[in-house]
Design a protein around this motif. Structure first.
Motif, PDB file in Angstrom:
ATOM      1  N   GLY A   1       0.837  -1.186   0.000  1.00 42.03           N
ATOM      2  CA  GLY A   1       0.000   0.000   0.000  1.00 42.03           C
ATOM      3  C   GLY A   1       0.870   1.233   0.000  1.00 42.03           C
ATOM      4  N   SER A   2       0.277   2.344   0.385  1.00 46.40           N
ATOM      5  CA  SER A   2       1.008   3.604   0.439  1.00 46.40           C
ATOM      6  C   SER A   2       1.504   3.871   1.844  1.00 46.40           C
ATOM      7  CB  SER A   2       0.101   4.749  -0.014  1.00 46.40           C
ATOM      8  OG  SER A   2      -0.239   4.604  -1.378  1.00 46.40           O
ATOM      9  N   VAL A   3       2.714   4.342   1.944  1.00 41.26           N
ATOM     10  CA  VAL A   3       3.310   4.667   3.238  1.00 41.26           C
ATOM     11  C   VAL A   3       4.157   5.923   3.068  1.00 41.26           C
ATOM     12  CG1 VAL A   3       5.284   3.132   2.836  1.00 41.26           C
ATOM     13  CG2 VAL A   3       4.646   3.755   5.191  1.00 41.26           C
ATOM     14  N   GLN A   4       4.227   6.718   4.107  1.00 44.01           N
ATOM     15  CA  GLN A   4       5.030   7.936   4.051  1.00 44.01           C
ATOM     16  C   GLN A   4       6.488   7.622   4.369  1.00 44.01           C
ATOM     17  OE1 GLN A   4       3.205  10.823   6.659  1.00 44.01           O
ATOM     18  NE2 GLN A   4       1.752  11.444   5.082  1.00 44.01           N
TER      19      GLN A   4
ATOM     20  N   TYR B   1      15.230 -19.356  -7.356  1.00 42.00           N
ATOM     21  CA  TYR B   1      13.957 -19.644  -6.704  1.00 42.00           C
ATOM     22  C   TYR B   1      12.945 -20.178  -7.706  1.00 42.00           C
ATOM     23  CZ  TYR B   1      15.795 -17.268  -2.626  1.00 42.00           C
ATOM     24  OH  TYR B   1      16.561 -16.925  -1.552  1.00 42.00           O
ATOM     25  N   LYS B   2      12.274 -21.256  -7.305  1.00 42.83           N
ATOM     26  CA  LYS B   2      11.368 -21.950  -8.228  1.00 42.83           C
ATOM     27  C   LYS B   2       9.944 -21.404  -8.198  1.00 42.83           C
ATOM     28  CE  LYS B   2       9.738 -26.614  -9.370  1.00 42.83           C
ATOM     29  NZ  LYS B   2       9.848 -28.056  -9.042  1.00 42.83           N
ATOM     30  N   HIS B   3       9.464 -21.027  -7.018  1.00 45.06           N
ATOM     31  CA  HIS B   3       8.066 -20.642  -6.882  1.00 45.06           C
ATOM     32  C   HIS B   3       7.962 -19.163  -6.516  1.00 45.06           C
ATOM     33  CE1 HIS B   3       7.144 -24.887  -6.990  1.00 45.06           C
ATOM     34  NE2 HIS B   3       7.920 -25.104  -5.956  1.00 45.06           N
ATOM     35  N   TRP B   4       6.964 -18.514  -7.114  1.00 42.49           N
ATOM     36  CA  TRP B   4       6.795 -17.074  -6.920  1.00 42.49           C
ATOM     37  C   TRP B   4       5.340 -16.705  -6.667  1.00 42.49           C
ATOM     38  CZ3 TRP B   4      10.754 -13.479  -6.958  1.00 42.49           C
ATOM     39  CH2 TRP B   4      12.013 -13.976  -7.323  1.00 42.49           C
ATOM     40  N   GLY B   5       5.159 -15.639  -5.894  1.00 41.74           N
ATOM     41  CA  GLY B   5       3.842 -15.059  -5.744  1.00 41.74           C
ATOM     42  C   GLY B   5       3.612 -13.996  -6.811  1.00 41.74           C
ATOM     43  N   TRP B   6       2.434 -13.364  -6.745  1.00 41.76           N
ATOM     44  CA  TRP B   6       2.078 -12.356  -7.737  1.00 41.76           C
ATOM     45  C   TRP B   6       2.543 -10.954  -7.347  1.00 41.76           C
ATOM     46  CZ3 TRP B   6       0.570 -13.790 -12.374  1.00 41.76           C
ATOM     47  CH2 TRP B   6       0.019 -15.069 -12.539  1.00 41.76           C
ATOM     48  N   GLY B   7       2.939 -10.787  -6.122  1.00 41.86           N
ATOM     49  CA  GLY B   7       3.472  -9.508  -5.697  1.00 41.86           C
ATOM     50  C   GLY B   7       2.464  -8.622  -4.999  1.00 41.86           C
ATOM     51  N   THR B   8       2.988  -7.675  -4.229  1.00 44.75           N
ATOM     52  CA  THR B   8       2.177  -6.651  -3.588  1.00 44.75           C
ATOM     53  C   THR B   8       2.891  -5.320  -3.768  1.00 44.75           C
ATOM     54  OG1 THR B   8       1.034  -6.030  -1.530  1.00 44.75           O
ATOM     55  CG2 THR B   8       3.227  -6.997  -1.279  1.00 44.75           C
ATOM     56  N   GLN B   9       2.146  -4.294  -4.171  1.00 42.93           N
ATOM     57  CA  GLN B   9       2.743  -3.005  -4.501  1.00 42.93           C
ATOM     58  C   GLN B   9       2.969  -2.179  -3.241  1.00 42.93           C
ATOM     59  OE1 GLN B   9       3.789  -1.714  -7.490  1.00 42.93           O
ATOM     60  NE2 GLN B   9       4.471   0.127  -6.404  1.00 42.93           N
ATOM     61  N   VAL B  10       4.168  -1.652  -3.106  1.00 44.29           N
ATOM     62  CA  VAL B  10       4.496  -0.723  -2.028  1.00 44.29           C
ATOM     63  C   VAL B  10       4.860   0.612  -2.659  1.00 44.29           C
ATOM     64  CG1 VAL B  10       6.107  -0.180  -0.165  1.00 44.29           C
ATOM     65  CG2 VAL B  10       5.269  -2.527  -0.444  1.00 44.29           C
ATOM     66  N   THR B  11       4.181   1.668  -2.208  1.00 43.79           N
ATOM     67  CA  THR B  11       4.445   3.011  -2.719  1.00 43.79           C
ATOM     68  C   THR B  11       4.809   3.909  -1.551  1.00 43.79           C
ATOM     69  OG1 THR B  11       2.884   2.693  -4.536  1.00 43.79           O
ATOM     70  CG2 THR B  11       3.505   4.960  -4.000  1.00 43.79           C
ATOM     71  N   VAL B  12       5.975   4.525  -1.640  1.00 39.58           N
ATOM     72  CA  VAL B  12       6.449   5.402  -0.581  1.00 39.58           C
ATOM     73  C   VAL B  12       6.436   6.835  -1.099  1.00 39.58           C
ATOM     74  CG1 VAL B  12       8.282   5.888   1.062  1.00 39.58           C
ATOM     75  CG2 VAL B  12       7.943   3.544   0.218  1.00 39.58           C
ATOM     76  N   SER B  13       5.585   7.642  -0.519  1.00 40.35           N
ATOM     77  CA  SER B  13       5.508   9.035  -0.935  1.00 40.35           C
ATOM     78  C   SER B  13       4.887   9.854   0.178  1.00 40.35           C
ATOM     79  CB  SER B  13       4.689   9.186  -2.218  1.00 40.35           C
ATOM     80  OG  SER B  13       3.336   8.894  -1.977  1.00 40.35           O
ATOM     81  N   SER B  14       5.184  11.137   0.141  1.00 43.08           N
ATOM     82  CA  SER B  14       4.607  12.040   1.132  1.00 43.08           C
ATOM     83  C   SER B  14       3.391  12.760   0.566  1.00 43.08           C
ATOM     84  CB  SER B  14       5.660  13.058   1.583  1.00 43.08           C
ATOM     85  OG  SER B  14       6.212  13.722   0.467  1.00 43.08           O
TER      86      SER B  14
END
Length: 126
Positions: free
Chosen positions: A9-12, A113-126
């Motif tokens: 998610g979004s974090v400052q 690495y053989k197995h992977w997830g789909w990812g999670t978006q991290v957004t860092v902004s003020s």
């Protein structure tokens, strides 16, 4: 085998964030587990990894600002991000490798690495 990330998610800048990866279809304590990230137009890079003995390894880009941990009872891998910076904005992926050995977590190579997830978006902004 399934890996499912969450918690992005979004974090400052200067805040804190924990992303999680719930696994199914295998026993995570028997695998090497890792976190990688990929920003737009950049290569996927290693953030942190943990082997079956609980030994950890950290990539240079976030070393000192992240902590990898694992709750085997919950079948969950965690990445705690401390003091995030705007350049940490990326998709964060969880990965698992059944042929676990110390050199794998120290290689920092996504190809190990053989197995992977789909990812999670991290957004860092003020």
């Amino acid at each position: 085998v399934e890996l499912l990330e969450s918690g992005g998610g979004s974090v400052q800048p200067g805040g804190s964030l924990r992303v999680s990866c719930v696994v199914s279809g295998f026993t995570p304590s028997l695998y090497c587990m890792g976190w990688f990230r990929q920003a737009p137009a950049k290569e996927r890079e290693a953030v942190a990894a943990i082997d079956r003995d609980g030994r950890t390894s950290y990539g240079a880009s976030m070393k000192g600002r992240v902590t990898i941990s694992q709750d085997n009872a919950k079948r969950t891998l965690y990445l705690q991000i401390h003091n995030p910076k705007p350049e940490d904005t990326a998709m964060y992926y969880c990965a698992a490798e059944p042929q676990c050995a110390r050199p794998i977590i120290e290689s920092f190579s996504p190809h190990q690495y053989k197995h992977w997830g789909w990812g999670t978006q991290v957004t860092v902004s003020s």
